[in-house]
Design a protein around this motif. Structure first.
Motif, PDB file in Angstrom:
ATOM      1  N   UNK A  85     -33.582 -19.822 -11.160  1.00  0.00           N
ATOM      2  CA  UNK A  85     -33.322 -21.134 -11.758  1.00  0.00           C
ATOM      3  C   UNK A  85     -34.588 -21.959 -11.546  1.00  0.00           C
ATOM      4  N   UNK A  86     -35.473 -21.947 -12.546  1.00  0.00           N
ATOM      5  CA  UNK A  86     -36.760 -22.626 -12.401  1.00  0.00           C
ATOM      6  C   UNK A  86     -36.608 -24.131 -12.275  1.00  0.00           C
ATOM      7  N   UNK A  87     -35.637 -24.696 -12.995  1.00  0.00           N
ATOM      8  CA  UNK A  87     -35.442 -26.150 -12.958  1.00  0.00           C
ATOM      9  C   UNK A  87     -35.067 -26.613 -11.554  1.00  0.00           C
ATOM     10  N   UNK A  88     -34.202 -25.859 -10.898  1.00  0.00           N
ATOM     11  CA  UNK A  88     -33.747 -26.227  -9.552  1.00  0.00           C
ATOM     12  C   UNK A  88     -34.616 -25.620  -8.459  1.00  0.00           C
ATOM     13  N   UNK A  89     -35.537 -24.748  -8.859  1.00  0.00           N
ATOM     14  CA  UNK A  89     -36.400 -24.038  -7.905  1.00  0.00           C
ATOM     15  C   UNK A  89     -35.566 -23.290  -6.866  1.00  0.00           C
TER      16      UNK A  89
ATOM     17  N   UNK B  86     -33.403  -4.166   6.874  1.00  0.00           N
ATOM     18  CA  UNK B  86     -34.027  -3.028   6.196  1.00  0.00           C
ATOM     19  C   UNK B  86     -35.158  -3.442   5.261  1.00  0.00           C
ATOM     20  N   UNK B  87     -35.272  -4.744   5.002  1.00  0.00           N
ATOM     21  CA  UNK B  87     -36.299  -5.232   4.087  1.00  0.00           C
ATOM     22  C   UNK B  87     -37.255  -6.161   4.831  1.00  0.00           C
ATOM     23  N   UNK B  88     -38.558  -6.040   4.580  1.00  0.00           N
ATOM     24  CA  UNK B  88     -39.538  -6.865   5.292  1.00  0.00           C
ATOM     25  C   UNK B  88     -39.484  -8.325   4.873  1.00  0.00           C
ATOM     26  N   UNK B  89     -39.698  -9.215   5.828  1.00  0.00           N
ATOM     27  CA  UNK B  89     -39.733 -10.637   5.528  1.00  0.00           C
ATOM     28  C   UNK B  89     -38.355 -11.250   5.403  1.00  0.00           C
ATOM     29  N   UNK B  90     -38.291 -12.560   5.479  1.00  0.00           N
ATOM     30  CA  UNK B  90     -37.015 -13.270   5.376  1.00  0.00           C
ATOM     31  C   UNK B  90     -36.627 -13.555   3.931  1.00  0.00           C
ATOM     32  N   UNK B  91     -37.581 -13.397   3.035  1.00  0.00           N
ATOM     33  CA  UNK B  91     -37.334 -13.671   1.627  1.00  0.00           C
ATOM     34  C   UNK B  91     -37.330 -12.354   0.857  1.00  0.00           C
ATOM     35  N   UNK B  92     -36.227 -12.027   0.138  1.00  0.00           N
ATOM     36  CA  UNK B  92     -36.171 -10.771  -0.627  1.00  0.00           C
ATOM     37  C   UNK B  92     -37.301 -10.617  -1.638  1.00  0.00           C
TER      38      UNK B  92
ATOM     39  N   UNK C 140     -40.395 -10.901  -1.221  1.00  0.00           N
ATOM     40  CA  UNK C 140     -41.521 -10.142  -0.668  1.00  0.00           C
ATOM     41  C   UNK C 140     -41.400  -8.661  -1.021  1.00  0.00           C
ATOM     42  N   UNK C 141     -40.193  -8.143  -0.964  1.00  0.00           N
ATOM     43  CA  UNK C 141     -39.991  -6.728  -1.270  1.00  0.00           C
ATOM     44  C   UNK C 141     -39.892  -6.499  -2.771  1.00  0.00           C
ATOM     45  N   UNK C 142     -39.132  -7.327  -3.464  1.00  0.00           N
ATOM     46  CA  UNK C 142     -38.903  -7.121  -4.889  1.00  0.00           C
ATOM     47  C   UNK C 142     -40.172  -7.266  -5.727  1.00  0.00           C
ATOM     48  N   UNK C 143     -41.071  -8.135  -5.307  1.00  0.00           N
ATOM     49  CA  UNK C 143     -42.255  -8.402  -6.126  1.00  0.00           C
ATOM     50  C   UNK C 143     -43.160  -7.196  -6.316  1.00  0.00           C
ATOM     51  N   UNK C 144     -43.101  -6.247  -5.403  1.00  0.00           N
ATOM     52  CA  UNK C 144     -43.945  -5.067  -5.565  1.00  0.00           C
ATOM     53  C   UNK C 144     -43.446  -4.166  -6.700  1.00  0.00           C
ATOM     54  N   UNK C 145     -42.227  -4.448  -7.195  1.00  0.00           N
ATOM     55  CA  UNK C 145     -41.660  -3.657  -8.287  1.00  0.00           C
ATOM     56  C   UNK C 145     -41.446  -4.472  -9.561  1.00  0.00           C
ATOM     57  N   UNK C 146     -41.816  -5.727  -9.558  1.00  0.00           N
ATOM     58  CA  UNK C 146     -41.589  -6.602 -10.708  1.00  0.00           C
ATOM     59  C   UNK C 146     -42.887  -6.864 -11.475  1.00  0.00           C
ATOM     60  N   UNK C 147     -42.765  -7.009 -12.797  1.00  0.00           N
ATOM     61  CA  UNK C 147     -43.929  -7.376 -13.604  1.00  0.00           C
ATOM     62  C   UNK C 147     -44.201  -8.875 -13.481  1.00  0.00           C
ATOM     63  N   UNK C 148     -43.133  -9.669 -13.333  1.00  0.00           N
ATOM     64  CA  UNK C 148     -43.277 -11.115 -13.126  1.00  0.00           C
ATOM     65  C   UNK C 148     -42.819 -11.447 -11.705  1.00  0.00           C
ATOM     66  N   UNK C 149     -43.732 -11.763 -10.803  1.00  0.00           N
ATOM     67  CA  UNK C 149     -43.362 -12.012  -9.405  1.00  0.00           C
ATOM     68  C   UNK C 149     -42.396 -13.187  -9.263  1.00  0.00           C
ATOM     69  N   UNK C 150     -41.530 -13.067  -8.296  1.00  0.00           N
ATOM     70  CA  UNK C 150     -40.602 -14.145  -7.975  1.00  0.00           C
ATOM     71  C   UNK C 150     -41.311 -15.151  -7.077  1.00  0.00           C
ATOM     72  N   UNK C 151     -41.110 -16.453  -7.306  1.00  0.00           N
ATOM     73  CA  UNK C 151     -41.728 -17.461  -6.445  1.00  0.00           C
ATOM     74  C   UNK C 151     -41.251 -17.307  -4.998  1.00  0.00           C
ATOM     75  N   UNK C 152     -42.151 -17.456  -4.076  1.00  0.00           N
ATOM     76  CA  UNK C 152     -41.812 -17.295  -2.664  1.00  0.00           C
ATOM     77  C   UNK C 152     -41.347 -18.599  -2.030  1.00  0.00           C
TER      78      UNK C 152
END
Length: 241
Positions: free
Chosen positions: A186-190, A204-210, A212-224
């Motif tokens: 939700x970009x409007x609400x960030x 099982x996943x590195x970092x407190x924010x998912x 960090x892990x998902x972005x290595x598999x995404x073409x458009x990175x998720x904002x951290x």
């Protein structure tokens, strides 16, 4: 030309038979009944021969000497065993609305020991948490095992194979990471709502924010820096709609 076609057909069939694990029948069932939007349980349940074929697959895998497999083959085998066992649990109780209603208590199917392998009976949790995530730890396992539910990463339309496991797991991770099952922005609400898988298995996943892990598999990175919400897990059966 006929000999060339025959050769490659034979090669494709043999590639599904690895180190005493025969995946040919299982592959045929997946190809026939698994679709991009779910599993055609109705059609499968209506064909007694294919119901028997799934039972035969599990009976065959019960005899596999896992010690003879390579590490990659073991990992692939247990992922396939989990997924086939979950399918069998569905058909043992079909028709049903959700796997969570199987058994006396909600979600008890995951703890029931009903999958024979060697001289032991395994539960779904026993395979996933007791074997895969302990002996062959890999966060991508969460995107490969399928809990027969809408919010679960989709069931792959082919067996996992030791020789192809890395590429298969990477593809599973990429497909899930790019989907709305994994993250809804939700970009409007960030704010970003993530699959509850990342809350339940946070260790099982590195970092407190998912992201960090998902972005290595995404073409458009998720904002951290976006706030984190959770997508309520949909446990309804992953049947084709």
């Amino acid at each position: 030309m006929k000999w060339v076609i025959l050769f490659f057909g034979l090669f494709a069939a043999l590639s599904l038979v690895q180190a005493k694990v025969n995946y040919t029948a299982y592959a045929e069932l997946l190809q026939q009944y698994v679709q991009t939007d779910g599993v055609d349980y109705d059609a499968w349940a209506a064909d007694q021969s294919d119901l028997d074929a799934l039972k035969a697959v599990l009976a065959d895998w019960a005899k596999v000497d896992v010690a003879e497999l390579s590490t990659a083959e073991k990992k692939a085998f247990y992922i396939n065993l989990y997924n086939a066992g979950m399918l069998q649990a569905v058909f043992n109780n079909y028709p049903l609305e959700s796997v969570k209603e199987i058994g006396l208590l909600p979600f008890s199917i995951f703890k029931k020991e009903f999958i024979l392998q060697g001289d032991r009976e395994l539960s779904l949790d026993g395979i996933e948490k007791g074997i895969l995530l302990k002996a062959y730890f890999d966060p991508r396992i969460h995107f490969a095992v399928n809990c027969a539910s809408e919010s679960c990463p989709p069931l792959r339309q082919e067996p996992f194979l030791g020789a192809q496991l890395e590429s298969q797991l990477n593809e599973q991770a990429r497909l899930f990471a790019e989907s709305k099952r994994a993250a809804r922005v939700d970009k409007a609400a960030k704010r970003i709502a993530y699959s509850e898988l990342f809350k339940w298995y946070a260790d099982d996943f590195p970092g407190k924010n998912p992201a960090y892990y998902l972005n290595q598999y995404r073409t458009e990175p998720l904002p951290l820096d976006y706030a984190i919400d959770w997508i309520t897990y949909d446990w309804s059966l992953n049947a084709v709609r």
